[in-house]
Design a protein around this motif. Structure first.
Motif, PDB file in Angstrom:
ATOM      1  N   ILE A  45     -29.731 -19.133  40.084  1.00 27.66           N
ATOM      2  CA  ILE A  45     -30.473 -20.307  39.614  1.00 27.66           C
ATOM      3  C   ILE A  45     -31.875 -19.841  39.013  1.00 27.66           C
ATOM      4  N   GLU A  46     -32.186 -18.662  39.411  1.00 24.31           N
ATOM      5  CA  GLU A  46     -33.530 -18.220  38.729  1.00 24.31           C
ATOM      6  C   GLU A  46     -33.308 -17.862  37.247  1.00 24.31           C
ATOM      7  N   VAL A  47     -32.385 -17.353  36.832  1.00 20.69           N
ATOM      8  CA  VAL A  47     -32.115 -16.676  35.598  1.00 20.69           C
ATOM      9  C   VAL A  47     -31.723 -18.016  34.765  1.00 20.69           C
ATOM     10  N   CYS A  48     -31.007 -18.862  35.348  1.00 20.75           N
ATOM     11  CA  CYS A  48     -30.517 -20.038  34.519  1.00 20.75           C
ATOM     12  C   CYS A  48     -31.813 -21.019  34.311  1.00 20.75           C
ATOM     13  N   ALA A  49     -32.618 -21.006  35.253  1.00 19.62           N
ATOM     14  CA  ALA A  49     -33.846 -21.692  35.267  1.00 19.62           C
ATOM     15  C   ALA A  49     -34.785 -20.973  33.827  1.00 19.62           C
ATOM     16  N   ALA A  50     -34.801 -19.802  34.010  1.00 20.85           N
ATOM     17  CA  ALA A  50     -35.550 -18.967  32.870  1.00 20.85           C
ATOM     18  C   ALA A  50     -34.988 -19.245  31.555  1.00 20.85           C
ATOM     19  N   SER A  51     -33.799 -19.038  31.550  1.00 24.26           N
ATOM     20  CA  SER A  51     -33.079 -19.116  30.209  1.00 24.26           C
ATOM     21  C   SER A  51     -33.057 -20.678  29.653  1.00 24.26           C
ATOM     22  N   ALA A  52     -33.007 -21.535  30.269  1.00 19.65           N
ATOM     23  CA  ALA A  52     -32.845 -22.930  29.905  1.00 19.65           C
ATOM     24  C   ALA A  52     -34.511 -23.226  29.492  1.00 19.65           C
ATOM     25  N   ASP A  53     -35.300 -23.140  30.387  1.00 18.64           N
ATOM     26  CA  ASP A  53     -36.639 -23.126  29.655  1.00 18.64           C
ATOM     27  C   ASP A  53     -37.150 -22.514  28.477  1.00 18.64           C
ATOM     28  N   ARG A  54     -36.620 -21.339  28.429  1.00 19.87           N
ATOM     29  CA  ARG A  54     -37.088 -20.666  27.051  1.00 19.87           C
ATOM     30  C   ARG A  54     -36.455 -21.434  25.792  1.00 19.87           C
ATOM     31  N   LEU A  55     -35.019 -21.609  26.064  1.00 21.61           N
ATOM     32  CA  LEU A  55     -34.272 -22.037  24.897  1.00 21.61           C
ATOM     33  C   LEU A  55     -34.690 -23.532  24.491  1.00 21.61           C
ATOM     34  N   LEU A  56     -34.884 -24.401  25.589  1.00 22.19           N
ATOM     35  CA  LEU A  56     -35.242 -25.729  25.063  1.00 22.19           C
ATOM     36  C   LEU A  56     -36.689 -25.657  24.475  1.00 22.19           C
ATOM     37  N   ARG A  57     -37.565 -24.796  24.911  1.00 19.06           N
ATOM     38  CA  ARG A  57     -38.674 -24.675  23.954  1.00 19.06           C
ATOM     39  C   ARG A  57     -38.620 -24.310  22.439  1.00 19.06           C
ATOM     40  N   VAL A  58     -37.667 -23.459  22.253  1.00 24.94           N
ATOM     41  CA  VAL A  58     -37.548 -23.143  20.788  1.00 24.94           C
ATOM     42  C   VAL A  58     -36.359 -23.736  20.017  1.00 24.94           C
ATOM     43  N   SER A  59     -35.510 -25.038  20.689  1.00 26.17           N
ATOM     44  CA  SER A  59     -34.496 -25.288  20.057  1.00 26.17           C
ATOM     45  C   SER A  59     -34.701 -26.914  20.324  1.00 26.17           C
ATOM     46  N   PRO A  60     -35.287 -27.656  19.428  1.00 28.95           N
ATOM     47  CA  PRO A  60     -35.463 -29.140  19.741  1.00 28.95           C
ATOM     48  C   PRO A  60     -34.062 -29.867  19.828  1.00 28.95           C
ATOM     49  N   GLY A  61     -33.011 -29.377  19.221  1.00 32.28           N
ATOM     50  CA  GLY A  61     -31.647 -30.194  19.078  1.00 32.28           C
ATOM     51  C   GLY A  61     -30.684 -29.844  20.123  1.00 32.28           C
ATOM     52  N   LEU A  62     -31.410 -29.007  21.308  1.00 41.04           N
ATOM     53  CA  LEU A  62     -30.415 -28.464  22.309  1.00 41.04           C
ATOM     54  C   LEU A  62     -30.628 -29.307  23.180  1.00 41.04           C
ATOM     55  N   ARG A  63     -29.220 -29.656  24.207  1.00 40.39           N
ATOM     56  CA  ARG A  63     -29.242 -30.361  25.208  1.00 40.39           C
ATOM     57  C   ARG A  63     -28.543 -29.574  26.266  1.00 40.39           C
ATOM     58  N   PHE A  64     -28.906 -29.477  27.572  1.00 40.78           N
ATOM     59  CA  PHE A  64     -28.165 -28.726  28.684  1.00 40.78           C
ATOM     60  C   PHE A  64     -27.667 -29.767  29.576  1.00 40.78           C
ATOM     61  N   LEU A  65     -26.595 -29.590  29.857  1.00 43.13           N
ATOM     62  CA  LEU A  65     -25.933 -30.255  31.007  1.00 43.13           C
ATOM     63  C   LEU A  65     -25.625 -29.427  32.147  1.00 43.13           C
ATOM     64  N   ALA A  66     -26.233 -29.327  33.245  1.00 42.94           N
ATOM     65  CA  ALA A  66     -26.049 -28.280  34.018  1.00 42.94           C
ATOM     66  C   ALA A  66     -25.370 -28.703  35.451  1.00 42.94           C
ATOM     67  N   THR A  67     -24.471 -27.900  36.221  1.00 45.45           N
ATOM     68  CA  THR A  67     -23.920 -28.252  37.537  1.00 45.45           C
ATOM     69  C   THR A  67     -24.538 -27.317  38.429  1.00 45.45           C
ATOM     70  N   SER A  68     -24.830 -27.671  39.662  1.00 47.40           N
ATOM     71  CA  SER A  68     -25.451 -26.661  40.460  1.00 47.40           C
ATOM     72  C   SER A  68     -25.640 -27.563  42.084  1.00 47.40           C
ATOM     73  N   ARG A  69     -25.595 -26.619  42.934  1.00 51.06           N
ATOM     74  CA  ARG A  69     -25.920 -27.201  44.193  1.00 51.06           C
ATOM     75  C   ARG A  69     -27.368 -27.590  44.500  1.00 51.06           C
ATOM     76  N   GLU A  70     -28.172 -27.011  43.622  1.00 51.15           N
ATOM     77  CA  GLU A  70     -29.622 -27.195  43.554  1.00 51.15           C
ATOM     78  C   GLU A  70     -30.206 -27.468  42.300  1.00 51.15           C
ATOM     79  N   ARG A  71     -31.541 -28.053  42.225  1.00 49.49           N
ATOM     80  CA  ARG A  71     -32.002 -28.091  40.843  1.00 49.49           C
ATOM     81  C   ARG A  71     -32.500 -26.975  40.354  1.00 49.49           C
ATOM     82  N   LEU A  72     -32.605 -26.676  38.835  1.00 43.70           N
ATOM     83  CA  LEU A  72     -32.971 -25.786  38.246  1.00 43.70           C
ATOM     84  C   LEU A  72     -34.553 -25.619  38.519  1.00 43.70           C
TER      85      LEU A  72
END
Length: 787
Positions: free
Chosen positions: A125-152
């Motif tokens: 969860i921690e590395v997924c959250a950190a990676s998603a946060d960074r990538l969403l900041r640099v890529s305006p055309g990116l969308r993530f659809l995550a599956t998890s038992r807890e929120r990122l």
């Protein structure tokens, strides 16, 4: 730095093996959320259908993302440091440099409109959250659809709680055929009929089916596990057994079992109905990552309570009970546990007390497979070995992770990491190979034969990544220690690879001396394999740089004969690449083209990025020598893009770089700066697959279809305007160049857009480039066509 080379696929959403039942409203809502949010996380208990919902949503949204919808499976990933490697691999992105893979991923995604599914994030969860946060900041055309038992838990995240499938209210009377309106009951009916063709839900039994589904809380995985039991139990027996089992578990729970416990209870009940040997197999199979074969199951899972000869029958039993998935892979079957069932099995294995023994057997099986593949690599099975090893990537990761996380197993992990040199270097897995080799060398600092091998292998991998300082340090340590302890094989390999670093460092005479020294040592040891072949091939490159073409040809003919005699292809391809250089220097252009294209075809099989880009480079030089300027410029552009994923273009070497510079200068002068820039840019925008097809002259599809037909529609003046658009001129500049009014120029542009059914000037520029490339390949420019 540019983006990494990617294959030509436009997505990787796997097709469902069963129908998608009862989630239309969920799909619509998740699509709505993705239209306004850039990260949507599907949460819910295990087995509730988060992954299937994500896949169905992505399938329906695919056309909205020009750069594709991609599925990244994280369940088998244990090492968070490999997160970026895993995503890049899933996206089909190749980067063989030593750059941080998180940076490579950010560069790749920053200008793309793309949907990425991150599946099973909860254990990372921690590395997924950190990676998603960074990538969403640099890529305006990116969308993530995550599956998890807890929120990122990052800004901008929207949640969608995946609920169990709808059910009728308890005790509510059901009208005739009412079960069809309840997805949980429809799912039960479909899965039960699949295993028992005579089964059907009818008015007389639909209340009983509703009760079964209600006990299972509408959780799809629980329903599927129960439904397959109608082959052995009547519906009444099934309901009674579930009721007895759940009644005991539900004592003390207000309002019945919580949903996570309901799934656990359903899985536990299914487990209890398995035979004793099936339960053992389920638990032991949980150590596999990414699936496994019958042979692997017999080696790893057999033992106390499970004879090897009985494994195949019990595998079939677990498939029948929907515990295992069976998937065809050519002429073999691979088996896989769904993630909630794998986790359940792993917990059972831990409780059985023989978890460590099973993990060691797993490690030993894949170490033996790696050693066998290393031996067979020098032979006709290389392509098969490459494909099979890639298929077992997750299991190799699991074995390495076990070894390097267990203090007493570090030496074995070091051995496995070194044994896999053929995979790291030969099959394009440099970055992950470097990760495991670095980790193993840090974990086991004591001198040994395995450590010396890991040192030269890591030096080799670092050389291929362009990290010369690190490579020289590793190889120097190996050379010194091997000399001290008398390990002649490690000494020969270290000297050989130091020669490679001297070669790319432009110390050509010293490199040749080192290659000759290594070759003498190999002969003394009786060594003969692909590495030994490469020593002669790399010595031939040094000979070319020193102007010794005859010696270079003789060395490569020797290597080519060795490769042909043993059915070896990987090093053989480099021999014919160097023969292409020899032929080019002699002015034998047709022969050079044949060698270079054959090399490229072989390297494509192994996904060897360095071999592919070297072949494309020499083909560009040949085309330039033949005055085929359009193809030369396009090839240089495509090679430039790929070099960014390999490391320094032409290794940063003046000897390697000189013919590249000459080719570019001649081509640019012939075409002019503007035209050269357009063609080079066109080449750089090709995917890796497209670039290879273009270089091999396989891109026949460009000659047909609407674009080709449109050539006959444009007038000569419109063709002229289209070429100026491709050269980057504005409407005002076009008007000035053609001595026409700006309004007339604008009218030409609008007619071109309308006739070609295009929306932008960029599309016109690409069409002009494609036409010019095709015309040159066909032997020249036809009247009225773009030049």
């Amino acid at each position: 730095m540019g983006t990494a080379a990617a294959a030509g696929r436009r997505g990787s959403i796997p097709a469902g093996t069963t129908s998608f039942v009862g989630r239309k409203k969920d799909v619509a809502e998740v699509k709505r959320l993705l239209s306004k949010a850039r990260l949507v996380t599907l949460t819910g208990v295990g087995g509730v259908g988060k992954t299937r919902l994500a896949l169905q949503t992505a399938t329906e949204l695919r056309r909205a993302f020009p750069d594709g919808a991609w599925f990244v499976e994280l369940a088998d990933l244990a090492d968070p440091d490999l997160m970026a490697h895993t995503v890049l691999e899933a996206l089909g992105v190749r980067d063989d440099t030593g750059r941080d893979k998180a940076d490579v991923l950010a560069d790749h995604l920053k200008e793309r409109r793309i949907l990425v599914i991150l599946d099973n994030c909860e254990h990372l969860i921690e590395v997924c959250a950190a990676s998603a946060d960074r990538l969403l900041r640099v890529s305006p055309g990116l969308r993530f659809l995550a599956t998890s038992r807890e929120r990122l838990g990052i800004p901008g995240e929207h949640l969608w709680q995946v609920a169990p499938l709808p059910l009728p209210e308890p005790l509510a009377p059901l009208r005739s055929g009412a079960w069809r309106g309840y997805p949980a009951m429809a799912l039960f009916a479909e899965r039960a009929a699949a295993v028992e063709p005579g089964f059907a839900v009818i008015d007389e039994n639909q209340a009983l089916v509703a009760n079964v589904c209600r006990m299972l809380a509408g959780i799809p995985l629980a329903i599927e596990l129960a439904a397959v039991r109608v082959r052995a139990l009547s519906l009444e027996e099934l309901a009674a057994r579930l009721a007895d089992n759940f009644h005991v578990l539900a004592k003390g729970e207000r309002g019945g079992l919580p949903r996570h416990q309901t799934l656990l209870a359903a899985v536990e009940w299914s487990h209890d109905l398995c035979g004793a040997a099936e339960r053992i197999l389920w638990a032991r199979a949980s150590v596999f990552g990414g699936g496994f074969t019958l042979s692997a199951a017999e080696s790893v899972c057999a033992g106390d309570g499970l004879p090897a000869r009985s494994v195949v029958g019990h595998l079939a039993g677990l498939v029948d009970k929907s515990v295992l998935l069976a998937e065809r892979d050519g002429d073999r079957t691979r088996y896989r546990l769904l993630e909630p069932l794998r986790q359940f099995g792993r917990a059972k294995l831990h409780g059985m007390g023989d978890e460590d023994a099973v993990l060691r057997r797993h490690r030993d099986y894949y170490l033996a497979q790696a050693e066998r593949s290393e031996r067979d690599w020098f032979g006709p099975k290389q392509a098969e070995i490459c494909a099979r090893t890639k298929l077992e990537h997750a299991n190799l990761r699991a074995a390495l992770d076990y070894c390097l996380a267990t203090p007493s197993e570090g030496r074995t992990g070091l051995k496995l990491a070194g044994t896999l040199w053929f995979y790291w270097a030969g099959c394009g897995v440099l970055g992950e190979g470097r990760h495991w080799l670095d980790h193993a060398l840090q974990t086991v600092p004591e001198s040994s034969e395995d450590r010396l091998k890991a040192l030269w292998v890591n030096g080799y991998v670092s050389t291929l990544q362009g990290d010369v300082p690190r490579a020289v340090t590793l190889l120097g340590e190996c050379r010194t220690e091997a000399g001290r302890v008398g390990d002649e094989a490690a000494l020969a390999y270290a000297i050989h690879r130091l020669g490679c670093n001297a070669l790319v460092g432009d110390d050509v005479g010293y490199a040749k001396d080192l290659f000759e020294d290594a070759r003498i040592r190999y002969r003394r040891l009786g060594e003969m394999n692909g590495n030994v072949m490469l020593a002669g091939i790399e010595m031939a490159i040094a000979s070319i740089f020193l102007g010794e073409l005859e010696e270079a040809a003789a060395l490569c003919e020797e290597a080519r004969a060795i490769g042909a005699a043993h059915g070896e292809e990987w090093a053989y391809a480099y021999a014919i690449y160097v023969l292409a250089l020899v032929a080019l220097n002699r002015g034998e252009f047709e022969l050079a083209t044949g060698y270079a294209r054959n090399c490229l075809k072989i390297k494509r099989t192994f996904n060897d990025l360095l071999g592919m880009v070297l072949s494309i480079e020499v083909l560009a030089w040949i085309e330039s020598s033949l005055r085929h300027w359009v193809r030369a410029a396009t090839l240089l552009g495509s090679a430039g893009r790929i070099w960014q994923s390999v490391g320094y273009p032409m290794f940063g070497s003046k000897y390697f770089g000189a013919p590249h510079g000459d080719c570019e200068a001649r081509t640019r002068e012939a075409l002019g700066d503007s035209r050269y820039a357009v063609l080079s840019r066109y080449g750089s925008e090709l995917t890796l697959e497209e670039a290879v097809a273009f270089a091999l002259d396989e891109a026949e599809g460009a000659e047909s279809g609407p674009v080709a037909e449109a050539e006959t529609v444009l007038t000569d003046r419109e063709h002229e305007v289209a070429v100026l658009i491709a050269d980057g001129l504005s409407n005002r500049e076009i008007a000035d160049r053609l001595v026409i009014s700006r309004r007339t120029a604008e009218g030409h542009v609008q007619r071109i857009l309308r006739k070609l059914s295009f929306d932008s000037r960029a599309q016109i520029a690409a069409w002009v480039t494609q036409t010019a490339v095709r015309n040159e390949r066909n032997g020249g420019t036809r009247q009225g066509r773009p030049e």
